[in-house]
Design a protein around this motif. Structure first.
Motif, mmCIF file in Angstrom:
data_model
loop_
_atom_site.group_PDB
_atom_site.id
_atom_site.type_symbol
_atom_site.label_atom_id
_atom_site.label_comp_id
_atom_site.label_asym_id
_atom_site.label_seq_id
_atom_site.Cartn_x
_atom_site.Cartn_y
_atom_site.Cartn_z
ATOM 1 N N ARG A 160 0.833 -1.207 0.000
ATOM 2 C CA ARG A 160 0.000 0.000 0.000
ATOM 3 C C ARG A 160 0.862 1.249 0.000
ATOM 4 O O ARG A 160 0.548 2.240 -0.669
ATOM 5 C CB ARG A 160 -0.936 -0.015 1.201
ATOM 6 C CG ARG A 160 -2.038 -1.060 1.106
ATOM 7 C CD ARG A 160 -2.854 -1.122 2.375
ATOM 8 N NE ARG A 160 -3.685 0.043 2.542
ATOM 9 C CZ ARG A 160 -4.298 0.371 3.687
ATOM 10 N NH1 ARG A 160 -4.135 -0.382 4.750
ATOM 11 N NH2 ARG A 160 -5.059 1.437 3.743
ATOM 12 N N SER B 14 0.925 3.858 -3.207
ATOM 13 C CA SER B 14 0.138 5.024 -2.821
ATOM 14 C C SER B 14 0.210 6.141 -3.861
ATOM 15 O O SER B 14 -0.819 6.661 -4.310
ATOM 16 C CB SER B 14 0.605 5.546 -1.464
ATOM 17 O OG SER B 14 -0.091 6.724 -1.107
ATOM 18 N N LEU C 294 -1.440 5.188 -7.318
ATOM 19 C CA LEU C 294 -2.897 5.129 -7.188
ATOM 20 C C LEU C 294 -3.491 6.523 -7.044
ATOM 21 O O LEU C 294 -4.563 6.806 -7.596
ATOM 22 C CB LEU C 294 -3.289 4.262 -5.989
ATOM 23 C CG LEU C 294 -3.124 2.751 -6.165
ATOM 24 C CD1 LEU C 294 -3.423 2.025 -4.846
ATOM 25 C CD2 LEU C 294 -4.041 2.225 -7.269
ATOM 26 N N GLU C 295 -2.802 7.396 -6.314
ATOM 27 C CA GLU C 295 -3.277 8.777 -6.172
ATOM 28 C C GLU C 295 -3.297 9.474 -7.525
ATOM 29 O O GLU C 295 -4.246 10.206 -7.856
ATOM 30 C CB GLU C 295 -2.378 9.543 -5.199
ATOM 31 C CG GLU C 295 -2.560 9.172 -3.742
ATOM 32 C CD GLU C 295 -3.870 9.674 -3.163
ATOM 33 O OE1 GLU C 295 -4.537 10.500 -3.819
ATOM 34 O OE2 GLU C 295 -4.226 9.227 -2.062
ATOM 35 N N THR D 154 -9.115 4.734 -3.005
ATOM 36 C CA THR D 154 -8.257 5.908 -3.205
ATOM 37 C C THR D 154 -9.081 7.099 -3.695
ATOM 38 O O THR D 154 -8.905 8.234 -3.218
ATOM 39 C CB THR D 154 -7.147 5.597 -4.218
ATOM 40 O OG1 THR D 154 -6.429 4.441 -3.795
ATOM 41 C CG2 THR D 154 -6.182 6.766 -4.340
ATOM 42 N N ARG E 277 -11.270 8.423 -0.774
ATOM 43 C CA ARG E 277 -10.505 9.228 0.185
ATOM 44 C C ARG E 277 -10.107 10.575 -0.413
ATOM 45 O O ARG E 277 -10.099 11.595 0.293
ATOM 46 C CB ARG E 277 -9.262 8.446 0.628
ATOM 47 C CG ARG E 277 -9.570 7.292 1.559
ATOM 48 C CD ARG E 277 -8.311 6.660 2.118
ATOM 49 N NE ARG E 277 -7.543 5.960 1.096
ATOM 50 C CZ ARG E 277 -7.754 4.698 0.740
ATOM 51 N NH1 ARG E 277 -8.716 3.999 1.308
ATOM 52 N NH2 ARG E 277 -6.998 4.127 -0.175
ATOM 53 N N ARG E 278 -9.793 10.598 -1.697
ATOM 54 C CA ARG E 278 -9.441 11.856 -2.362
ATOM 55 C C ARG E 278 -10.615 12.826 -2.314
ATOM 56 O O ARG E 278 -10.427 14.017 -2.009
ATOM 57 C CB ARG E 278 -9.043 11.562 -3.818
ATOM 58 C CG ARG E 278 -8.835 12.805 -4.670
ATOM 59 C CD ARG E 278 -8.561 12.423 -6.127
ATOM 60 N NE ARG E 278 -8.589 13.611 -6.979
ATOM 61 C CZ ARG E 278 -7.573 14.441 -7.137
ATOM 62 N NH1 ARG E 278 -6.445 14.215 -6.504
ATOM 63 N NH2 ARG E 278 -7.678 15.497 -7.920
#
Length: 208
Positions: free
Chosen positions: A7, A11, A14-15, A70, A73-74
């Motif tokens: 993860r 990270s 994926l962001e 992701t 959460r964004r």
């Protein structure tokens, strides 16, 4: 065992992917469903012995599965969404379906193509069942008693040697090497079985 490391490593990519996908018509729930549909098609391809297509579809399904959280959460971080318990439920349900149907698909294809026995794949499904029971029961009781394990996921996840990363790798491996699929399944069932026992013991101790 590898989830935390993976993860952290994924990270940033994926962001970046979530930022590119952050459009009005794309929602975390739709990504979850897309990932599930891809996993189901992958299982069908494995059953039909289209191994190359099956592994590509499987990996794409797991990318979609990683992007849904992701993206959620964004959007929350930018005030464009709130925590969705329904989304968390959909995500875990989709994972269980994807894993179970994936095992069935490769078992069907490997049996038809290479005469593989069924029972190693049945052992994997039993081990998945015990693992799912242990961590879902723990998460539910931990929620009621205020003993949640918060790592950013919707559920209190009892991590052990067989986690999501290892599952993705093994499901990919037996699609790449279907002629060894039942041997891989047999070894994997042992690892998942050990993880199941660890989760039962650890969950009981944490809730005492």
């Amino acid at each position: 065992m590898l989830d935390r490391t993976m993860r952290a490593a994924l990270s940033a990519p994926l962001e970046a992917a979530a930022a590119a996908l952050d459009r009005p018509g794309i929602t975390p729930d739709r990504l979850t469903v897309a990932g599930l549909v891809l996993a189901l098609i992958s299982a069908g391809a494995a059953a039909a012995q289209w191994w190359g297509a099956a592994v590509v579809l499987w990996l794409l399904s797991r990318v979609a599965d990683g992007l849904d959280g992701t993206l959620a959460r964004r959007r929350r971080a930018r005030g464009r969404g709130s925590e969705s318990h329904a989304g968390g439920f959909l995500d875990i349900a989709a994972d269980f379906i994807a894993y179970g149907v994936g095992v069935f698909g490769v078992a069907w294809g490997a049996t038809a193509a290479y005469g593989a026995p069924w029972w190693p794949f049945l052992l994997v499904l039993v081990a998945y069942y015990v693992n799912g029971t242990a961590f879902l029961a723990f998460s539910s009781i931990a929620e009621r008693t205020g003993r949640q394990l918060d790592d950013g996921r919707s559920l209190s996840f009892l991590g052990r040697i067989a986690e999501g990363t290892e599952t993705i790798i093994v499901h990919s491996l037996w699609l790449i090497l279907p002629f060894w699929a039942w041997q891989i399944a047999l070894v994997w069932s042992l690892f998942v079985g050990i993880s199941a026992a660890q989760r039962v013991v650890t969950g009981y101790r944490l809730l005492r």
